[in-house]
Motif scaffolding. Structure first.
Motif, PDB file in Angstrom:
ATOM      1  N   ALA A 107       4.184   0.685 -14.192  1.00 32.56           N
ATOM      2  CA  ALA A 107       3.028   1.454 -14.675  1.00 32.56           C
ATOM      3  C   ALA A 107       2.846   1.242 -16.167  1.00 32.56           C
ATOM      4  O   ALA A 107       1.722   1.279 -16.665  1.00 32.56           O
ATOM      5  N   ALA A 156       0.802  -1.222   0.000  1.00 32.72           N
ATOM      6  CA  ALA A 156       0.000   0.000   0.000  1.00 32.72           C
ATOM      7  C   ALA A 156       0.836   1.274   0.000  1.00 32.72           C
ATOM      8  O   ALA A 156       0.290   2.350  -0.231  1.00 32.72           O
ATOM      9  N   GLN A 188       2.302   3.765  -1.519  1.00 32.75           N
ATOM     10  CA  GLN A 188       2.421   4.354  -2.848  1.00 32.75           C
ATOM     11  C   GLN A 188       2.880   5.807  -2.803  1.00 32.75           C
ATOM     12  O   GLN A 188       2.929   6.462  -3.829  1.00 32.75           O
ATOM     13  N   LYS A 189       3.221   6.301  -1.602  1.00 34.91           N
ATOM     14  CA  LYS A 189       3.634   7.697  -1.490  1.00 34.91           C
ATOM     15  C   LYS A 189       5.060   7.920  -1.969  1.00 34.91           C
ATOM     16  O   LYS A 189       5.470   9.041  -2.182  1.00 34.91           O
ATOM     17  N   TYR A 190       5.814   6.842  -2.128  1.00 37.17           N
ATOM     18  CA  TYR A 190       7.191   6.963  -2.598  1.00 37.17           C
ATOM     19  C   TYR A 190       7.221   6.799  -4.117  1.00 37.17           C
ATOM     20  O   TYR A 190       6.372   6.136  -4.695  1.00 37.17           O
ATOM     21  N   ASN A 191       8.189   7.395  -4.741  1.00 40.28           N
ATOM     22  CA  ASN A 191       8.324   7.239  -6.187  1.00 40.28           C
ATOM     23  C   ASN A 191       9.747   6.819  -6.497  1.00 40.28           C
ATOM     24  O   ASN A 191      10.653   7.614  -6.350  1.00 40.28           O
ATOM     25  N   PRO A 192      10.010   5.602  -6.892  1.00 38.67           N
ATOM     26  CA  PRO A 192       9.068   4.505  -7.105  1.00 38.67           C
ATOM     27  C   PRO A 192       8.585   3.924  -5.777  1.00 38.67           C
ATOM     28  O   PRO A 192       9.206   4.139  -4.732  1.00 38.67           O
ATOM     29  N   SER A 193       7.493   3.188  -5.844  1.00 37.63           N
ATOM     30  CA  SER A 193       6.908   2.617  -4.629  1.00 37.63           C
ATOM     31  C   SER A 193       7.853   1.579  -4.030  1.00 37.63           C
ATOM     32  O   SER A 193       8.768   1.087  -4.691  1.00 37.63           O
ATOM     33  N   TRP A 206       7.191  -1.492  -3.241  1.00 34.54           N
ATOM     34  CA  TRP A 206       7.041  -2.765  -3.929  1.00 34.54           C
ATOM     35  C   TRP A 206       7.799  -2.747  -5.254  1.00 34.54           C
ATOM     36  O   TRP A 206       8.471  -3.716  -5.617  1.00 34.54           O
TER      37      TRP A 206
END
Length: 94
Positions: free
Chosen positions: A90, A42, A44-49, A51
């Motif tokens: 993505a 979950a 997803q606030k990091y870029n990249p996530s 995961w």
């Protein structure tokens, strides 16, 4: 998350224990481990996530091991160029 930090570490000691922790999280049925799995997917606030970072690093390590297997344990030839291709997750979503 320390799991992602350990897996992306250049130190084999930390990497080993990070993969052992990932194996434990994947197989455990305990509630606290379930919460850690949810947090990993979950975040997803990091870029990249987290995961995506975990998956990319794991695929990179598998690629290095596969190249070593193809060379039958021999070191890479001098002057050999290694091309690394990254696919963004993505871009894979249909």
């Amino acid at each position: 998350m320390t799991l992602v930090s350990g897996i992306t570490s250049p130190d084999a000691y930390y990497k080993h224990f990070a993969y052992a922790e990932l194996q434990h999280l994947a197989q455990s049925t305990e509630e606290k481990d379930s919460k850690h799995r949810i947090a990993l997917f979950a975040a997803q606030k990091y870029n990249p996530s987290m995961w995506a970072t975990l998956a990319r690093e794991t695929l990179r390590v598998l690629g290095e091991d596969y190249r070593l297997l193809l060379r039958r344990g021999a070191p890479p030839a001098s002057g050999t160029r290694v091309f690394v291709f990254y696919i963004r997750f993505a871009d894979m979503i249909v």
